[in-house]
Design an enzyme around this catalytic site. Structure first.
Site, PDB file in Angstrom:
ATOM      1  N   HIS A  44       3.939 -28.422   5.577  1.00 16.75           N
ATOM      2  CA  HIS A  44       4.119 -29.203   4.353  1.00 16.75           C
ATOM      3  C   HIS A  44       3.203 -30.414   4.324  1.00 16.75           C
ATOM      4  O   HIS A  44       3.186 -31.169   3.350  1.00 16.75           O
ATOM      5  CB  HIS A  44       5.581 -29.641   4.230  1.00 16.75           C
ATOM      6  CG  HIS A  44       5.963 -30.140   2.878  1.00 16.75           C
ATOM      7  ND1 HIS A  44       6.066 -31.487   2.581  1.00 16.75           N
ATOM      8  CD2 HIS A  44       6.258 -29.477   1.734  1.00 16.75           C
ATOM      9  CE1 HIS A  44       6.431 -31.628   1.316  1.00 16.75           C
ATOM     10  NE2 HIS A  44       6.549 -30.429   0.769  1.00 16.75           N
ATOM     11  N   LYS A  57       5.866 -39.247  -2.581  1.00 19.77           N
ATOM     12  CA  LYS A  57       6.907 -39.611  -1.623  1.00 19.77           C
ATOM     13  C   LYS A  57       6.564 -41.013  -1.137  1.00 19.77           C
ATOM     14  O   LYS A  57       5.667 -41.203  -0.329  1.00 19.77           O
ATOM     15  CB  LYS A  57       6.961 -38.641  -0.438  1.00 19.77           C
ATOM     16  CG  LYS A  57       7.190 -37.162  -0.845  1.00 19.77           C
ATOM     17  CD  LYS A  57       5.930 -36.414  -1.080  1.00 19.77           C
ATOM     18  CE  LYS A  57       6.138 -34.927  -1.213  1.00 19.77           C
ATOM     19  NZ  LYS A  57       7.012 -34.471  -2.265  1.00 19.77           N
ATOM     20  N   LYS A  65      -0.132 -32.709   3.959  1.00 18.63           N
ATOM     21  CA  LYS A  65      -1.252 -32.702   3.010  1.00 18.63           C
ATOM     22  C   LYS A  65      -2.297 -33.657   3.573  1.00 18.63           C
ATOM     23  O   LYS A  65      -2.303 -34.855   3.256  1.00 18.63           O
ATOM     24  CB  LYS A  65      -0.807 -33.174   1.623  1.00 18.63           C
ATOM     25  CG  LYS A  65       0.272 -32.286   0.975  1.00 18.63           C
ATOM     26  CD  LYS A  65       1.646 -32.808   1.236  1.00 18.63           C
ATOM     27  CE  LYS A  65       2.721 -32.141   0.382  1.00 18.63           C
ATOM     28  NZ  LYS A  65       2.788 -30.722   0.350  1.00 18.63           N
ATOM     29  N   ASP A  94     -14.783 -35.215  10.507  1.00 19.05           N
ATOM     30  CA  ASP A  94     -15.625 -35.695  11.616  1.00 19.05           C
ATOM     31  C   ASP A  94     -14.897 -36.653  12.553  1.00 19.05           C
ATOM     32  O   ASP A  94     -15.532 -37.492  13.207  1.00 19.05           O
ATOM     33  CB  ASP A  94     -16.886 -36.380  11.071  1.00 19.05           C
ATOM     34  CG  ASP A  94     -17.793 -35.424  10.325  1.00 19.05           C
ATOM     35  OD1 ASP A  94     -17.750 -34.225  10.638  1.00 19.05           O
ATOM     36  OD2 ASP A  94     -18.525 -35.875   9.429  1.00 19.05           O
ATOM     37  N   HIS A 100       5.664 -35.940  -7.861  1.00 21.35           N
ATOM     38  CA  HIS A 100       5.628 -35.352  -6.519  1.00 21.35           C
ATOM     39  C   HIS A 100       5.376 -36.375  -5.419  1.00 21.35           C
ATOM     40  O   HIS A 100       5.346 -36.026  -4.237  1.00 21.35           O
ATOM     41  CB  HIS A 100       4.531 -34.268  -6.481  1.00 21.35           C
ATOM     42  CG  HIS A 100       4.647 -33.311  -5.343  1.00 21.35           C
ATOM     43  ND1 HIS A 100       3.649 -33.147  -4.413  1.00 21.35           N
ATOM     44  CD2 HIS A 100       5.641 -32.468  -4.978  1.00 21.35           C
ATOM     45  CE1 HIS A 100       4.019 -32.245  -3.530  1.00 21.35           C
ATOM     46  NE2 HIS A 100       5.223 -31.809  -3.843  1.00 21.35           N
ATOM     47  N   ASP A 159       9.512 -54.793   0.810  1.00 20.53           N
ATOM     48  CA  ASP A 159       9.095 -56.203   0.691  1.00 20.53           C
ATOM     49  C   ASP A 159       7.617 -56.370   0.370  1.00 20.53           C
ATOM     50  O   ASP A 159       7.040 -57.419   0.669  1.00 20.53           O
ATOM     51  CB  ASP A 159       9.424 -56.973   1.981  1.00 20.53           C
ATOM     52  CG  ASP A 159      10.922 -57.048   2.248  1.00 20.53           C
ATOM     53  OD1 ASP A 159      11.696 -56.837   1.297  1.00 20.53           O
ATOM     54  OD2 ASP A 159      11.308 -57.296   3.403  1.00 20.53           O
TER      55      ASP A 159
END
Length: 1066
Positions: free
Chosen positions: A868, A491, A870, A875, A489, A496
């Site tokens: 979508h 991404k 996450k 604080d 999952h 480089d």
């Protein structure tokens, strides 16, 4: 067959090598073959390891017995330095003598071969002998014969025997002077061959010095141990001398029992095996990773390397075990085996510099940025900002690009309008860089085709057709691994080893969006073909005709997409790259072990620095207190300066869009963007005076500043997903730890929210328990504490909530409502039992919604903005961002593989918290202000109203009030689903049927408004344009419908396939 030979010398007195081609039909060819293969001494200059002369110093001389005065028994400790690299050798006098004989033999053979070749060419010039074509050294040079005349090149490479005599000559005099004399003699001998670059680069000397092509690459860390070893697990290694073996050796491998000699290179992060020191191609590699704390038998910690007893006492072996791999290696002597075991364990296990040592939260990677090590981060809100930055990074790539995704669409446009940016399509960008020689590795998730329609087979085929420099692997192989339920999952885009991107955005259709979250694109300019995407309405069965619309743009809105992505520079980037390398190598060994076109990868190294600093495991450093940084000198220095790190600034879109924000000053160098030195007094609200906060309009953008920070890469992996020896759930541990230590405020955006309280035997992650305990603590302490959670209004899967084929939608809704508000395991149920209605002051849930018109003059339409992202902000000082959802799939480590990063601000900004001055972080505060400005529809100077997230004036009067107002308006105009007025499937069916009959057409979630709204005023019915009513909507924030379907059991039943795979949905 080609034969390399030495003729003449270059300007520096060294040899020059020409390539000679001979006819294979002559007897002379066979003789030359034999000579060339047996005497494999002619390395070309391109194979040189040393570019300049190393320096050697004898630091210690010892002898085994104080009464033994034989010089041959003396041992020497030799310290060498080459550029920034230092290492020590332990050599005996006999080894030096063997080296001397080898060099003499080499010089003798070179001289003979040199004369032989010159005689052959002289005879050919006279018309005698076979014709041999000589390749000129220069492209524009002429074919000239080499005259037969004495050459001094071999002599210049010779070491006189007189140089070695002091080393082996019996020493006379007092015993205490023997060591001194031997030290002087050995130093003099070393100076002879270390003073000649050609001799230093010979195989004999390189082996003696224990160096190879990997030794002096700073990106792989300091030089450790190297030497020849024997291995058995590798396929047959082709060598030049193989033709000289007997037939029985080829057929039965009697000579070496399938054991092969390879060159082993130990670095702080891995053990690599090469064919020889002059070959940089990997035969195999073990990337060090966290080892279990115990071997399971109570016999102490698992070792990375340990000796192995052989049946034959004359053989000496050791094994290296890491993850799911264990390889056996042999050495010539027992002492060499012991040395290897000690060196490997020292490199891998010595805390805090060993990769086999677990770090904070149990992560494979340590916290970075505790010193000024170049750790930097930058945030991006929504797809437009992130995709522009990724495109810019790819365009500036020079050597390699690594891409890892759950779903990758080669036809994705990273810039819009797409008609104006044909070259910004992903496959076009990759093709342009591949043609320049950039090596591209792409790791795809291999889905279960019956469950998902992302068609990774098509993506792989399309990507492989781009160029030979593009390599693609799909993983896992479901049948061989037995993994059907879990996914990869992450991404990830790495360029480089200098910059990487992680977060919630896959490089696929449906993800590109702006802060406006438009619902339509008729006469497409932004979302071409299937990029006009709404999985609630329809999932394409085929992705091959990508430019063909799946949805009727005049009837159905696209589903807007809200996401957060992050760029990392410096050591955190190399940590993410290390994770990719581990996953790539694991996939190659399982899917393409014998494919030569799929290479093994090596992780680049950044030395781990001490990070505990007296704190307990899991503790997060307080940004509001003084910082004590520890500094350390490595045995090598990084060549990368901060000016090598590009600051990515996405272009501003046309119109009044908040795309400017939070970007520091930058310098334009050669058309590229680089970060300027960040001034310590450059803070948010530079125009503030006397404690007031006057925020400029630039602070409502979608691109954050590139800031120095403390970063730690976290992940969820296990044996199936990355080949690790144990399950890592550092993201889960970090979530719980950060929540427990939050002082005032927690802000969460996530695609899912499925968690359990203590004692829950079904849901195993404990994010919910941490939130529950932290809220109770605040209540007992009578302190203000806020938790705000933003989620999708409905799961992003196809089908209406009441449809027979939408059990997946209902199942996820069940688990989320079970977490939030329904049943004994929900947080609100338990909080209401203790706190009562005041629980709403501590925690609340929200979603996002957008509206617009599909065509000019057409009806108003609405769709949820699919959350979508996450992300968690603590604080206004700490940010946790990545790919992991809040559910067991993402957090337990043994299921889906995930990547994330914890970012702790070092640059402090004056702000407010709970009505008091507060030292917020530049990264964290900027990101929250950007997202809240988008959600609340704020512009320019209005941002100052939300600096304090805890105060009632912000939380209740702005945040909650805006959500409530927007929700009421959307309910009045659309009666859209979900809403708090629908409690059962029966009422849902009735409501849907009513609106379909009234409108003739609507979306699956009732997202189409009537042309006129009927309103009752003073007993009269008036018709109002829905768009006029919708003008009162501010931003996209709406309340999460906690009472939706509250009378229904949403769990799947036995005749639905979801019933038999419950774990998939939580």
């Amino acid at each position: 067959m080609a034969l390399e030979r030495l003729i003449g010398g270059d300007g520096d007195g060294g040899p020059r090598y020409f390539q000679v081609e001979s006819e294979p039909s002559t007897s002379a060819t066979a003789a030359n073959h034999t000579m060339s293969s047996f005497f494999s001494f002619n390395e070309v200059e391109s194979a040189r390891i040393f570019e300049e002369l190393p320096v050697a110093t004898i630091v210690h001389v010892s002898r085994p017995d104080a009464g033994d005065i034989s010089p041959m028994l003396l041992s020497y400790v030799i310290e060498l330095q080459y550029k920034e690299f230092k290492w020590q050798l332990h050599k005996k006098a006999a080894q030096v003598l063997y080296l001397h004989f080898a060099l003499k033999k080499r010089a003798f053979i070179e001289e003979i071969n040199e004369k032989q070749e010159q005689v052959k060419e002289w005879l050919q010039n006279l018309g005698i002998g076979d014709h041999v074509h000589v390749l000129p050294e220069d492209d524009d040079g002429e074919d000239e014969s080499v005259p037969f005349q004495p050459d001094e090149s071999a002599k210049s490479r010779d070491i006189p025997s007189s140089a070695a005599l002091p080393v082996i000559r019996p020493a006379l005099g007092r015993q205490h002077s023997i060591s001194d004399r031997a030290k002087v003699a050995m130093q003099g001998y070393l100076n002879h061959f270390l003073g000649n670059l050609d001799i230093v680069n010979s195989k004999e000397v390189c082996r003696f010095l224990e160096v190879s092509k990997l030794s002096f690459s700073p990106e792989y860390g300091p030089k450790l141990k190297e030497d020849y070893v024997m291995v058995k697990h590798l396929p047959k290694i082709p060598r030049d001398e193989d033709h000289g073996k007997c037939c029985s050796c080829h057929l039965f491998s009697w000579c070496n029992d399938n054991w092969q000699k390879v060159w082993a290179v130990l670095k702080p992060g891995f053990l690599a095996l090469l064919a020889d020191p002059f070959d940089s191609k990997l035969l195999d590699i073990i990337v060090f990773d966290v080892l279990p704390g115990s071997d399971g038998n109570g016999e102490g910690r698992v070792l990375l390397a340990e000796e192995v007893k052989e049946r034959n006492p004359l053989r000496h072996a050791f094994k290296v075990t890491c993850g799911n791999r264990s390889i056996r290696l042999r050495t010539r002597t027992n002492s060499k085996s012991k040395d290897w075991v000690v060196a490997i364990n020292d490199a891998g296990l010595r805390p805090p510099e060993g990769w086999c040592h677990p770090h904070r939260f149990g992560s494979f990677a340590p916290p970075r940025g505790l010193t000024d090590d170049g750790s930097q981060a930058q945030w991006f809100v929504d797809g437009q900002a992130a995709f522009e930055a990724i495109a810019l990074a790819i365009e500036n790539s020079k050597s390699e690009i690594f891409i890892c995704g759950w779903w990758i669409c080669p036809e994705l446009y990273l810039r819009r309008p797409f008609q104006e940016h044909a070259s910004a399509r992903l496959d076009a960008l990759l093709e342009a860089k591949a043609r320049e020689g950039v090596q591209i590795c792409i790791l795809l998730y291999k889905e279960v085709a019956l469950a998902l329609k992302i068609n990774s087979v098509y993506s792989k085929r399309k990507l492989l057709s781009i160029h030979e420099n593009v390599r693609v692997l799909r993983f896992p192989d479901h049948f061989s691994t037995g993994v059907y339920l879990w996914s990869h999952h992450e991404k990830i885009v790495i360029v480089d080893h200098q910059i990487c991107f992680i977060g919630g955005l896959d490089l696929c259709f449906g993800r590109y969006d702006t802060c406006e979250h438009q619902v339509g694109d008729h006469a497409p300019t932004i979302w071409p073909g299937k990029d006009y995407y709404n999985p609630r309405e329809s999932e394409p069965n085929s992705w091959e005709e990508t430019m063909k619309d799946e949805l009727d743009r005049t009837k159905y809105p696209r589903m807007p997409w809200h996401d957060v992505h992050c760029a990392l520079w410096g050591p955190p980037c190399r940590d993410v790259a290390r994770h990719f390398v581990q996953r790539w190598n694991h996939a190659k060994r399982n899917k393409a072990a014998n494919e030569q076109g799929i290479p093994l990868l090596m992780p680049q190294q950044h030395m781990v620095i001490p990070h505990y600093m007296g704190r307990s495991n899991g503790e997060v450093e307080d940004n509001n207190h003084s910082e004590n940084h520890m500094k350390r000198q490595d045995s090598f220095s990084s060549r990368m300066s901060s000016q090598d790190l590009p600051l990515l600034l996405p272009q501003e879109a046309d119109g009044d869009t908040p795309m400017k924000g939070f970007v520091d000053d930058f310098d334009m160098l050669d058309g590229s963007l680089y970060p300027a030195t960040i001034s310590s007094d450059k803070k948010f609200g530079d125009t503030r005076e006397h404690g007031t906060l006057n925020v400029t309009s630039d602070e409502t953008g979608q691109v954050g500043p590139c800031v120095s920070c403390r970063c730690q890469v976290l992940r969820s992996v296990s044996q199936w997903s990355a080949g690790t020896s144990q399950t890592e759930e550092s993201i889960h541990i970090a979530y719980c730890s950060l929540i427990e230590r939050a002082e005032h405020f927690i802000y969460i955006e996530n695609q899912f929210f499925i968690s359990g309280l203590s004692g829950d035997e079904i849901i195993r992650n404990r994010v919910l328990e941490a939130l529950y305990r932290r809220i109770l603590r605040a209540y007992n302490d009578k302190k203000c504490f806020r938790v705000i959670i933003v989620l999708p209004l409905l799961p992003g899967f196809q089908g209406g909530v009441d449809d027979s084929g939408a059990a997946s939608v209902r199942t996820i809704m069940h688990w989320q409502y079970r977490t939030i508000c329904r049943g004994q395991n929900s947080i609100l149920h338990n909080l209401y039992d203790v706190i009562g209605p005041k629980a709403d002051d501590y925690i609340s849930f929200y979603g996002l919604r957008a509206h617009g018109q599909l065509v000019e003059g057409g009806p108003a339409v609405s769709s949820q903005v699919y959350v979508h992202s996450k992300i968690m902000i603590i604080d206004d000082c700490i940010v946790l961002v990545g790919s992991a959802n809040i559910n067991d799939r993402s957090l337990l480590g043994s299921r889906d593989s995930e990547i994330g990063v914890l970012i702790e601000d070092k640059e402090i900004v004056a702000s407010r918290m709970g009505g008091k001055p507060w030292k917020a972080g530049k990264f964290a505060l900027g990101l929250r202000l950007s997202m809240w400005s988008e959600h609340l529809g704020l512009r320019g100077g209005e941002v100052s109203q939300i600096y304090d997230p805890v105060a009632d004036a912000t939380y209740k009067d702005i945040w909650m009030a805006t959500a409530k107002t927007n929700t009421m308006i959307y309910q009045d105009v659309f009666a859209c689903i979900p809403n708090d007025l629908i409690h059962s499937r029966a009422s849902l069916r009735q409501n849907v049927a009513k609106w379909k009959e009234k409108l003739g057409h609507t979306t699956i979630d009732l997202g189409v408004a009537p042309l006129k709204l009927e309103e009752y005023q003073n007993g009269d019915v008036t018709n109002t344009d829905p768009m006029e009513r919708l003008q009162s909507v501010k931003g996209h924030l709406v309340s999460f419908p906690l009472d939706f379907m509250s009378q229904e059991d949403l769990r799947p039943v036995f005749n639905e396939s979801e019933y038999y795979a419950a774990q998939v949905f939580h």
